[in-house]
Design an enzyme around this catalytic site. Sequence first.
Site, PDB file in Angstrom:
ATOM      1  N   LYS A   1     -14.861 -16.203  -2.689  1.00  0.00           N
ATOM      2  CA  LYS A   1     -15.207 -14.949  -3.344  1.00  0.00           C
ATOM      3  C   LYS A   1     -16.717 -14.733  -3.262  1.00  0.00           C
ATOM      4  O   LYS A   1     -17.493 -15.687  -3.257  1.00  0.00           O
ATOM      5  CB  LYS A   1     -14.613 -14.933  -4.750  1.00  0.00           C
TER       6      LYS A   1
ATOM      7  N   LYS B   1     -17.164 -26.611 -14.584  1.00  0.00           N
ATOM      8  CA  LYS B   1     -18.613 -26.508 -14.713  1.00  0.00           C
ATOM      9  C   LYS B   1     -19.223 -27.837 -15.112  1.00  0.00           C
ATOM     10  O   LYS B   1     -20.278 -28.213 -14.613  1.00  0.00           O
ATOM     11  CB  LYS B   1     -19.011 -25.413 -15.715  1.00  0.00           C
TER      12      LYS B   1
ATOM     13  N   LYS C   1     -23.465 -15.522  -5.418  1.00  0.00           N
ATOM     14  CA  LYS C   1     -24.820 -15.633  -4.874  1.00  0.00           C
ATOM     15  C   LYS C   1     -25.064 -16.939  -4.138  1.00  0.00           C
ATOM     16  O   LYS C   1     -26.178 -17.224  -3.720  1.00  0.00           O
ATOM     17  CB  LYS C   1     -25.831 -15.435  -5.992  1.00  0.00           C
TER      18      LYS C   1
HETATM   19  P1  ADP Z   1     -18.555 -14.955 -15.111  1.00  0.00           P
HETATM   20  O1  ADP Z   1     -18.976 -16.366 -14.856  1.00  0.00           O
HETATM   21  O2  ADP Z   1     -18.755 -14.495 -16.515  1.00  0.00           O
HETATM   22  O3  ADP Z   1     -17.214 -14.607 -14.523  1.00  0.00           O
HETATM   23  P2  ADP Z   1     -19.841 -13.682 -12.869  1.00  0.00           P
HETATM   24  O4  ADP Z   1     -21.286 -13.327 -12.764  1.00  0.00           O
HETATM   25  O5  ADP Z   1     -19.259 -14.683 -11.961  1.00  0.00           O
HETATM   26  O6  ADP Z   1     -19.658 -14.085 -14.364  1.00  0.00           O
HETATM   27  O7  ADP Z   1     -18.975 -12.381 -12.780  1.00  0.00           O
HETATM   28  C1  ADP Z   1     -19.130 -11.266 -13.623  1.00  0.00           C
HETATM   29  C2  ADP Z   1     -17.928 -10.372 -13.417  1.00  0.00           C
HETATM   30  O8  ADP Z   1     -17.803  -9.992 -12.047  1.00  0.00           O
HETATM   31  C3  ADP Z   1     -16.604 -11.045 -13.772  1.00  0.00           C
HETATM   32  O9  ADP Z   1     -15.755 -10.073 -14.351  1.00  0.00           O
HETATM   33  C4  ADP Z   1     -16.055 -11.486 -12.449  1.00  0.00           C
HETATM   34  O10 ADP Z   1     -14.654 -11.573 -12.427  1.00  0.00           O
HETATM   35  C5  ADP Z   1     -16.542 -10.381 -11.526  1.00  0.00           C
HETATM   36  N1  ADP Z   1     -16.743 -10.887 -10.166  1.00  0.00           N
HETATM   37  C6  ADP Z   1     -17.636 -11.821  -9.781  1.00  0.00           C
HETATM   38  N2  ADP Z   1     -17.576 -12.040  -8.461  1.00  0.00           N
HETATM   39  C7  ADP Z   1     -16.586 -11.225  -7.983  1.00  0.00           C
HETATM   40  C8  ADP Z   1     -16.029 -10.981  -6.675  1.00  0.00           C
HETATM   41  N3  ADP Z   1     -16.496 -11.601  -5.607  1.00  0.00           N
HETATM   42  N4  ADP Z   1     -15.030 -10.062  -6.568  1.00  0.00           N
HETATM   43  C9  ADP Z   1     -14.577  -9.417  -7.660  1.00  0.00           C
HETATM   44  N5  ADP Z   1     -15.064  -9.599  -8.900  1.00  0.00           N
HETATM   45  C10 ADP Z   1     -16.057 -10.482  -9.073  1.00  0.00           C
HETATM   46 NA    NA Z   2     -18.056 -16.729 -12.513  1.00  0.00          NA
END
Ligand code: ADP
Ligand code: NA
Length: 328
Positions: free
Chosen positions: A197, A114, A200
Amino acid sequence: AALPRVFSGIQPTAGSFHLGNYLGALRNWITMQQTHDTFYCVVDLHSITVAKDPAELRSNTRYAAAQLLALGVDPDRSTLFVQSHVPEHTRLSWVLECLMGYGEAARMTQFKDKSSRQEEEHVSVGLFTYPALMAADILLYGTDAVPVGEDQRQHLELSRNLAQRFNSRFGTTFTVPDAHIPTDTARIFDLQDPGSKMSKSIPSGVVELMEDPKRTAKKIRSAVTDNEREIHYDPENKPGISNLLVIHSAMSGRSVADLESAYEGSGYGDLKKDIGQLVVDFATPFQAAVQGYLDDPAELDKILRRGAEHARGVASETVRKAYDRVGF
Ligand code: ADP
Ligand code: NA
């Protein structure tokens, strides 16, 4: 016997949660209510490690809570609260920061990623000390298990180390939390770029839970696939179709193997149409439920106040013990 305690947090985001958040994490929050004593937190303190507009932060926090309730977080079963409503999070995190080594914090890959991505922008010290706040979140509640995806494993390991370090220096105070590898989760990939993955970053490749269902159906229809005709699971060679099968399976409860035989001889269009329908059938009542919470701010406030009071009861006891041991 008391159920094992779980803590999990999610940051408030601009706009709604996406299908990856739901199938990868939040759906499991709902399931775990059956087997665990669940503490679920909208982690607004964590979200200001990157600058946020105050009015947007406030409304995103409520929006996140409304979505969690609409997904099925039951305030009678779970302690659902907002992190900034419980001042013990920052009170404990200071102590943990003082136990955490500079080098240890500097080795966190999420910080390295980050901070390098934000190179030209402001990299805050909060982004650096974030894992101490996360450790406080977990340790305050005597958490036994933390559901973690791959990206948070290193932070959880640090939380465990901090708990052990405190316990050996000051006497046993904290429960050392274990990683809980959820069974009820799936990794969801981007519809336009099935090698990455879902997030957004590509608007046409993400399904937002609050978007117009017609838009969702259209995104699924235009999901990137391949030039073959066979619907079978092969993430290496058929990432797009494999992702769609995983989404279908997660939403319908049918196994991927079952779907492969059911779609034998069918076209990709049929699979996409059915997934579009599954997502729409899920999103329609979900969206109505979110709206219900947003239309009744007094009720939402009441739920969050009750959650914070309960969380605070537990957290203040932990801080009292920890502060006493430290010599405050
Ligand atoms: P963080 O940065 O806290 O991981 P995110 O908004 O990226 O926050 O994700 C929130 C949750 O959703 C986390 O547990 C993350 O692992 C899960 N997550 C995010 N994107 C995906 C994805 N494409 N597939 C599965 N799980 C996801
Ligand atoms: Na994340």
